[in-house]
Design a protein around this motif. Structure first.
Motif, short mmCIF file in Angstrom:
data_model
loop_
_atom_site.label_atom_id
_atom_site.label_comp_id
_atom_site.label_asym_id
_atom_site.label_seq_id
_atom_site.Cartn_x
_atom_site.Cartn_y
_atom_site.Cartn_z
N TYR A 266 0.83 -1.19 0.00
CA TYR A 266 0.00 0.00 0.00
C TYR A 266 0.87 1.25 0.00
N ARG A 267 0.29 2.34 -0.49
CA ARG A 267 0.98 3.62 -0.53
C ARG A 267 0.79 4.36 0.79
N LEU A 268 1.66 5.33 1.05
CA LEU A 268 1.67 6.06 2.31
C LEU A 268 1.28 7.51 2.09
N HIS A 269 0.49 8.04 3.01
CA HIS A 269 0.00 9.40 2.89
C HIS A 269 0.18 10.19 4.19
N GLN A 270 0.32 11.47 4.05
CA GLN A 270 0.17 12.42 5.15
C GLN A 270 -0.86 13.43 4.65
N ARG A 271 -2.12 13.19 4.96
CA ARG A 271 -3.20 14.01 4.41
C ARG A 271 -4.28 14.23 5.47
N SER A 272 -5.02 15.32 5.32
CA SER A 272 -6.14 15.57 6.22
C SER A 272 -7.12 16.53 5.58
N VAL A 273 -8.33 16.54 6.12
CA VAL A 273 -9.35 17.49 5.66
C VAL A 273 -9.25 18.76 6.49
N ALA A 274 -9.75 19.85 5.94
CA ALA A 274 -9.75 21.11 6.66
C ALA A 274 -10.85 21.13 7.72
N ARG A 275 -11.93 20.35 7.49
CA ARG A 275 -13.06 20.31 8.41
C ARG A 275 -13.51 18.87 8.60
N MET A 276 -13.77 18.47 9.84
CA MET A 276 -14.25 17.12 10.12
C MET A 276 -15.76 17.10 10.39
N ARG A 277 -16.39 18.26 10.29
CA ARG A 277 -17.85 18.33 10.40
C ARG A 277 -18.41 19.22 9.31
N ILE A 278 -19.38 18.70 8.58
CA ILE A 278 -20.17 19.48 7.63
C ILE A 278 -21.63 19.24 7.99
N GLY A 279 -22.23 20.18 8.68
CA GLY A 279 -23.63 20.02 9.09
C GLY A 279 -23.81 18.82 9.99
N ARG A 280 -24.64 17.88 9.54
CA ARG A 280 -24.91 16.66 10.30
C ARG A 280 -24.04 15.49 9.87
N ALA A 281 -23.03 15.78 9.08
CA ALA A 281 -22.08 14.75 8.66
C ALA A 281 -20.73 14.99 9.34
N LEU A 282 -20.13 13.90 9.83
CA LEU A 282 -18.85 13.95 10.54
C LEU A 282 -17.90 12.95 9.91
N LEU A 283 -16.63 13.23 10.00
CA LEU A 283 -15.60 12.31 9.52
C LEU A 283 -14.69 11.93 10.67
N ALA A 284 -14.23 10.67 10.69
CA ALA A 284 -13.32 10.22 11.75
C ALA A 284 -12.34 9.21 11.18
N GLY A 285 -11.21 9.05 11.87
CA GLY A 285 -10.20 8.08 11.44
C GLY A 285 -9.59 8.46 10.11
N ASP A 286 -9.21 7.45 9.32
CA ASP A 286 -8.52 7.70 8.06
C ASP A 286 -9.36 8.49 7.06
N ALA A 287 -10.66 8.49 7.20
CA ALA A 287 -11.50 9.30 6.31
C ALA A 287 -11.22 10.78 6.50
N ALA A 288 -10.78 11.15 7.71
CA ALA A 288 -10.50 12.55 8.03
C ALA A 288 -9.02 12.90 7.96
N HIS A 289 -8.17 11.90 8.27
CA HIS A 289 -6.73 12.17 8.31
C HIS A 289 -5.98 10.85 8.19
N ALA A 290 -5.06 10.79 7.24
CA ALA A 290 -4.31 9.56 7.00
C ALA A 290 -2.82 9.82 7.18
N THR A 291 -2.15 8.90 7.85
CA THR A 291 -0.71 9.02 8.07
C THR A 291 -0.02 7.72 7.73
N ASN A 292 1.27 7.79 7.42
CA ASN A 292 2.03 6.56 7.29
C ASN A 292 1.97 5.84 8.64
N PRO A 293 2.01 4.50 8.66
CA PRO A 293 1.71 3.76 9.89
C PRO A 293 2.88 3.59 10.85
#
Length: 395
Positions: A266-293
């Motif tokens: 698998y490939r490695l990332h250092q990425r994240s979203v600017a916001r983890m909440r949009i209204g009634r939708a929330l993001l958590a874990g790798d969906a919100a922020h991914a790092t090399n392990p």
């Protein structure tokens, strides 16, 4: 589902912990997973000591330990010379009732959580359920369109949580960019039967080298170990298995026989979203922020997302707390990833996989010096607790 129900997208460890914590508190929960079952390829397997208070609080820790095992020993090894510095977590004994990590494949944690969810009548799990659309045109509900073998259906709930990994469909449907970078390397995670202990290896070893660097950790008491090494991402994916032996010839001490059980690249990332909440939708874990392990900070940070979200969202649904508290949750979890987890994982990646002999030897010397300094060493051991949200309940 009920008007206060929660839709959780993704049946990985973060999604299932979140779902279980909410359902255990009495919230109606539906989990949607695009796959037909839990994925059991080699993935995260280390639960840092700082997680155990929350696992205990959810009634999970004893069973996690029973299915896995406690571990408190570490080693940093210079591949070029065989020099190794070892230490353990016993200096934490005075400040936590859990001065140890636990090793257990994340697929086995998921299996445990699915068993627990099956015991709760207001929790359901849908397999082969792919999210196709998300609508928030109502002030008090969110609608999720789902495609499955049975056709297309629309589910409504009060909240939806995207825990569907680094390739998150929920994140895409919310229009959020996954900002950051992708490393120019491929990690290959292998499960291999080999007796590292017979060669004096602790149960977690960071093998430092700019060619043959690897993270080596024991998976179970049957001599199954995880060995994760790096390779050129331009090499063909389909021939990873043909190259494993060449890497093992360098990484496995003594050149003894081994049995390869599983592998995945698998490939490695250092990425994240600017916001983890949009209204009634929330993001958590790798969906919100991914790092090399490297170092295990991705799973640790994702579980801390879940623990804090269980408390914050639970208070909104059950106690009528102000939903603005979810903005505070989102901001703090995003900050902890950006300022703490991602930089630490980046440093660990460089230490293990990008260190020439001189750099690796210097790392060992610095570690020896730190171990002899009680204050500095204690601070190093405490690091995982920095990934926890401030003000989180404790045992």
């Amino acid at each position: 589902m009920s008007a206060d129900g929660v839709i959780v997208v993704g049946a990985g460890p973060v999604g299932l912990v979140t779902a279980y914590g909410l359902a255990r508190a009495g919230v109606a929960v539906t989990v949607l997973e695009a796959e037909q079952q839990v994925i059991d390829s080699p993935r995260a397997m280390v639960y840092h000591w700082a997680l155990h208070e929350d696992l205990h609080r959810l009634g999970l820790l004893k069973e996690v330990e029973r299915r896995g095992f406690r571990k408190d020993d570490y080693g940093y090894r210079v591949h070029a010379t065989g020099e190794m510095v070892t230490y353990n977590l016993d200096r934490l004994a005075g400040e936590t009732p859990f001065p140890y990590n636990v090793h257990l494949g994340q697929d086995e944690l998921c299996a445990l959580l699915l068993e627990r969810l099956a015991e709760l009548p207001h929790a359901t799990v849908g397999w082969g359920a792919r999210v196709a659309d998300i609508a928030q045109d109502s002030a008090d509900e969110i609608r999720v369109t789902v495609e499955s073998a049975d056709g297309t259906a629309e589910l409504s709930g009060a909240w939806a949580i995207g825990c569907d990994g680094a390739r998150s469909t929920v994140r895409r449907l919310l229009g959020l960019e996954f900002e950051g970078m992708t490393w120019d390397t491929r990690f290959v995670a292998t499960n291999v039967y080999f007796d590292f202990s017979a060669h004096g290896y602790p149960r977690s070893v960071f093998l430092m080298d700019d060619v043959h660097g690897a993270v080596i950790a024991k998976i179970n008491d049957e001599n199954l170990w995880r060995v994760t090494y790096a390779e050129d991402p331009s090499l063909p994916d389909e021939t990873i298995g043909e190259r494993v032996g060449d890497h093992f010839a360098e990484i496995l001490p003594g050149g003894g026989p081994y049995e390869l059980a599983r592998f995945a690249g698998y490939r490695l990332h250092q990425r994240s979203v600017a916001r983890m909440r949009i209204g009634r939708a929330l993001l958590a874990g790798d969906a919100a922020h991914a790092t090399n392990p490297t170092g295990g900070f991705g799973l640790t940070g994702g579980l801390f997302d879940a623990f804090a979200l269980i408390d914050t969202l639970g208070a909104v649904i059950i106690d009528g707390a102000d939903p603005a508290g979810l903005d505070g949750w989102a901001q703090e979890r995003g900050r902890i990833f950006t300022e703490v987890a991602s930089p630490a994982a980046t440093r660990m990646k460089h230490t293990v996989y990008d260190s020439d002999r001189a750099t690796a030897e210097r790392s060992c010397a610095e570690l020896r010096e730190m171990i002899e300094d009680p204050v500095a060493f204690q601070d190093r051991l405490r690091f995982p607790v920095r990934l926890r949200s401030s003000g989180a309940p404790s045992v």
